[in-house]
Scaffold this active site. Structure first.
Site, PDB file in Angstrom:
ATOM      1  CG  MET A 287      -1.859  -0.970   1.101  1.00  0.00           C
ATOM      2  SD  MET A 287      -3.061  -1.007   2.474  1.00  0.00           S
ATOM      3  CE  MET A 287      -4.427  -1.925   2.030  1.00  0.00           C
ATOM      4  CG  ASP A 288       4.956   3.250   2.243  1.00  0.00           C
ATOM      5  OD1 ASP A 288       4.349   4.465   1.884  1.00  0.00           O
ATOM      6  OD2 ASP A 288       5.979   3.152   2.563  1.00  0.00           O
ATOM      7  CD  GLU A 289       7.105   1.067  -4.333  1.00  0.00           C
ATOM      8  OE1 GLU A 289       7.482   0.875  -5.392  1.00  0.00           O
ATOM      9  OE2 GLU A 289       7.387   1.386  -3.286  1.00  0.00           O
TER      10      GLU A 289
ATOM     11  CB  THR B  49       3.698   7.614   2.466  1.00  0.00           C
ATOM     12  OG1 THR B  49       4.003   7.040   1.089  1.00  0.00           O
ATOM     13  CG2 THR B  49       2.743   7.292   3.146  1.00  0.00           C
TER      14      THR B  49
END
Length: 275
Positions: free
Chosen positions: A166-168, A183
């Protein structure tokens, strides 16, 4: 002895000052950092010719669902404005030519550096994924297949592997939307376990852009959308907000006088990284 005590106190005071001193990170606009337009940013991020290996291509480990959905989105790149993002082993390769401020500049250029989600070289063992981006709608879809090296509960993927993906996807979406590089926050609500080797479809959308920040949301679900694995929201920005990177040290109390079942009152849940 007294002089020795003053010397120790002086050294401690010096180190505390370093820890508590704010370090301001310079702000960065990804589009202008390339020295031209957003088109230039896209062309550098999506090079037409490169000798770098693209890890976001089908391989023998991909399950049938991932392969077929990949082909569906590949067709959308021809007619619906979607773009398949290449995935190199390091973000250094993605941002070649990006003029980073001195506070963010990389001091070394080691050839063995790898982005976390591309750290496993054996196909199918770790993160298998590909991201498609829709520029006009500022949204992305990530197809993710967790391998056995990402196991948490027996037979199921570790929640941290989904958080990493999700972060990527958030960071790539924010970057290509022209307003993000880092982020700032990521909040996840896990719903169901993900079987190792299965396909996870992650739909990421930019909900709004305000004060140079992108507010994004993500739903991770099965291909038939009958199972929701997790929902998340995140914030991206050109750089972390100005402020101290390290918080001031927490004052220590006398452990002999203040103990409660081994818990030190001065070190609450927040300072211990809990809650």
């Amino acid at each position: 002895m007294i002089r020795r005590g003053f010397q120790v106190a002086a050294r401690l005071g010096h180190h505390r000052g370093l820890l508590g001193a704010p370090r301001i990170l310079p702000r960065l606009n990804p589009a202008s950092a390339f020295g031209s337009s957003t088109d230039s940013m896209f062309s550098r991020f999506l090079p037409e010719k490169t000798d770098l290996k693209d890890y976001a291509l089908p391989n023998a480990s991909w399950c049938s669902d991932m392969l077929s959905l990949y082909q569906e989105f590949l067709e959308k790149t021809k007619s619906s404005g979607w773009i398949k993002l290449p995935s190199f082993k390091s973000n250094r390769d993605h941002i070649q030519g990006l003029k980073l401020p001195s506070g963010l500049a990389v001091s070394s250029d080691k050839g063995d550096c790898r982005i976390f989600t591309r750290c496993m070289q054996v196909e199918g063992q770790g993160f298998e994924y590909v991201i498609f981006f829709q520029p006009s709608q500022k949204k992305s879809v990530c197809l993710f297949q967790p391998g056995p090296y990402l196991e948490g509960p027996p037979g199921f993927a570790h929640g941290g592997s989904l958080a990493a993906m999700m972060d990527e996807t958030f960071s790539k979406t924010a970057f290509l939307a022209g307003e993000g590089l880092f982020t700032l926050s990521l909040n996840i609500r896990f719903k169901n376990l993900i079987p190792v080797g299965s396909l996870v479809v992650m739909d990421v959308e930019v909900d709004k852009i305000e004060d140079q920040k992108l507010y994004m949301s993500c739903i991770a679900h099965s291909r038939d959308q009958q199972t929701v694995y997790a929902k998340s929201s995140g914030t991206g920005a050109p750089s972390p907000a100005p402020g101290p990177i390290l918080p001031p040290p927490t004052p220590r109390t006398n452990r002999r006088k203040k103990r409660c079942q081994g818990f030190i009152p001065s070190c609450g849940p927040a300072s211990l990284g809990v809650g």
